[in-house]
Design a protein around this motif. Sequence first.
Motif, mmCIF file in Angstrom:
data_model
loop_
_atom_site.group_PDB
_atom_site.id
_atom_site.type_symbol
_atom_site.label_atom_id
_atom_site.label_comp_id
_atom_site.label_asym_id
_atom_site.label_seq_id
_atom_site.Cartn_x
_atom_site.Cartn_y
_atom_site.Cartn_z
ATOM 1 N N TYR A 299 0.722 -1.222 -0.149
ATOM 2 C CA TYR A 299 -0.055 0.071 0.001
ATOM 3 C C TYR A 299 1.024 1.271 -0.060
ATOM 4 O O TYR A 299 0.620 2.170 -0.715
ATOM 5 C CB TYR A 299 -0.998 -0.165 1.140
ATOM 6 N N LYS A 300 1.953 1.273 0.939
ATOM 7 C CA LYS A 300 2.881 2.499 0.968
ATOM 8 C C LYS A 300 3.457 2.660 -0.610
ATOM 9 O O LYS A 300 3.682 3.622 -1.032
ATOM 10 C CB LYS A 300 3.703 2.484 2.030
ATOM 11 N N THR A 301 3.826 1.225 -1.058
ATOM 12 C CA THR A 301 4.611 1.327 -2.409
ATOM 13 C C THR A 301 3.657 2.074 -3.234
ATOM 14 O O THR A 301 3.785 3.074 -4.166
ATOM 15 C CB THR A 301 5.004 0.190 -2.695
ATOM 16 N N TYR A 302 2.315 1.745 -3.251
ATOM 17 C CA TYR A 302 1.460 2.181 -4.220
ATOM 18 C C TYR A 302 1.081 3.648 -4.177
ATOM 19 O O TYR A 302 1.156 4.414 -5.279
ATOM 20 C CB TYR A 302 -0.143 1.518 -4.052
ATOM 21 N N LEU A 303 1.218 4.073 -2.884
ATOM 22 C CA LEU A 303 1.035 5.578 -2.677
ATOM 23 C C LEU A 303 2.164 6.230 -3.218
ATOM 24 O O LEU A 303 2.047 7.339 -3.821
ATOM 25 C CB LEU A 303 0.817 5.920 -1.026
ATOM 26 N N LEU B 196 6.684 -9.292 1.846
ATOM 27 C CA LEU B 196 5.375 -8.247 1.273
ATOM 28 C C LEU B 196 4.339 -8.218 2.173
ATOM 29 O O LEU B 196 3.774 -9.304 2.674
ATOM 30 C CB LEU B 196 4.876 -8.952 0.155
ATOM 31 N N THR B 197 3.900 -6.777 2.743
ATOM 32 C CA THR B 197 2.833 -6.548 3.639
ATOM 33 C C THR B 197 1.814 -5.704 2.978
ATOM 34 O O THR B 197 2.408 -5.339 1.730
ATOM 35 C CB THR B 197 3.528 -6.252 4.847
ATOM 36 N N GLY B 198 0.816 -5.262 3.416
ATOM 37 C CA GLY B 198 -0.088 -4.302 3.088
ATOM 38 C C GLY B 198 -1.058 -4.877 2.063
ATOM 39 O O GLY B 198 -1.504 -4.005 1.155
ATOM 40 N N VAL B 199 -1.247 -6.194 1.872
ATOM 41 C CA VAL B 199 -1.724 -7.056 0.593
ATOM 42 C C VAL B 199 -3.299 -6.490 0.811
ATOM 43 O O VAL B 199 -3.940 -6.262 -0.270
ATOM 44 C CB VAL B 199 -1.761 -8.506 0.757
ATOM 45 N N GLY B 200 -3.751 -6.605 2.110
ATOM 46 C CA GLY B 200 -5.150 -6.247 2.182
ATOM 47 C C GLY B 200 -5.461 -4.608 2.000
ATOM 48 O O GLY B 200 -6.483 -4.218 1.273
ATOM 49 N N ASP B 201 -4.668 -3.799 2.316
ATOM 50 C CA ASP B 201 -4.558 -2.381 2.217
ATOM 51 C C ASP B 201 -4.757 -2.076 0.772
ATOM 52 O O ASP B 201 -5.455 -1.077 0.216
ATOM 53 C CB ASP B 201 -3.517 -1.750 2.842
ATOM 54 N N VAL B 202 -3.829 -2.604 -0.134
ATOM 55 C CA VAL B 202 -3.781 -2.124 -1.153
ATOM 56 C C VAL B 202 -4.809 -2.621 -2.434
ATOM 57 O O VAL B 202 -5.021 -2.104 -3.470
ATOM 58 C CB VAL B 202 -2.259 -2.542 -1.828
ATOM 59 N N PHE B 203 -5.454 -3.543 -1.921
ATOM 60 C CA PHE B 203 -6.581 -4.095 -2.858
ATOM 61 C C PHE B 203 -7.742 -2.883 -2.931
ATOM 62 O O PHE B 203 -8.235 -2.345 -1.695
ATOM 63 C CB PHE B 203 -7.335 -5.273 -1.917
#
Length: 185
Positions: A68-72, A126-133
């Motif tokens: 998610y942080k990577t996406y942002l 890899l973390t933030g899997v649920g947040d980036v969905f």
Amino acid sequence: MATIKERLDNLRNHIQQPEFLEGKGLSNEVNIRIFCYPASDEMVVRQFIEQVTTDQTIACHLVECNLYKTYLSLCDDIDITDAIPDMEESDGKTFLLEQLHSAIGEGEFIEKIQYEPHKPGDILLLTGVGDVFPFMRVHSLLEALQPHFSDIPILVMYPGTFDGNYVRLFDKLTPNPYYRAFNEI
């Protein structure tokens, strides 16, 4: 059945073992592991990640990538972050999601998280899997990551289930096929 804290303690021990780090016993498959947990345990898992990634005594090097942080960060890189709320309001969620998918895909993620050289003992976490969905789907990303991280293990912290053939985020959404990973603990 073990509690989430017991499972995480077992995970901490397991990721330090040479068999894990070298991918032994995987029949020449890629070293991708998925640690599944109920979404209700997210805060316990986050606390564990914070502890284990800062633990100086651990016998491996965890390279955390919060998706998610990577996406942002990718949105910031192409200067669209501030425009997203207005686009959603004016054009709707479906159009926004289509536009975001066309602007940011697996290739952009890989370019952002790739680092060299990979060293023995490294683990891509890899973390933030649920947040980036729904902006990124982990099964698609894992498929694309394989050639770039084939020399180190990839460990996915996954709020859902994986039965060896399908990943199912939050254990509620439609399962997506993925078969090149192994369940962890």
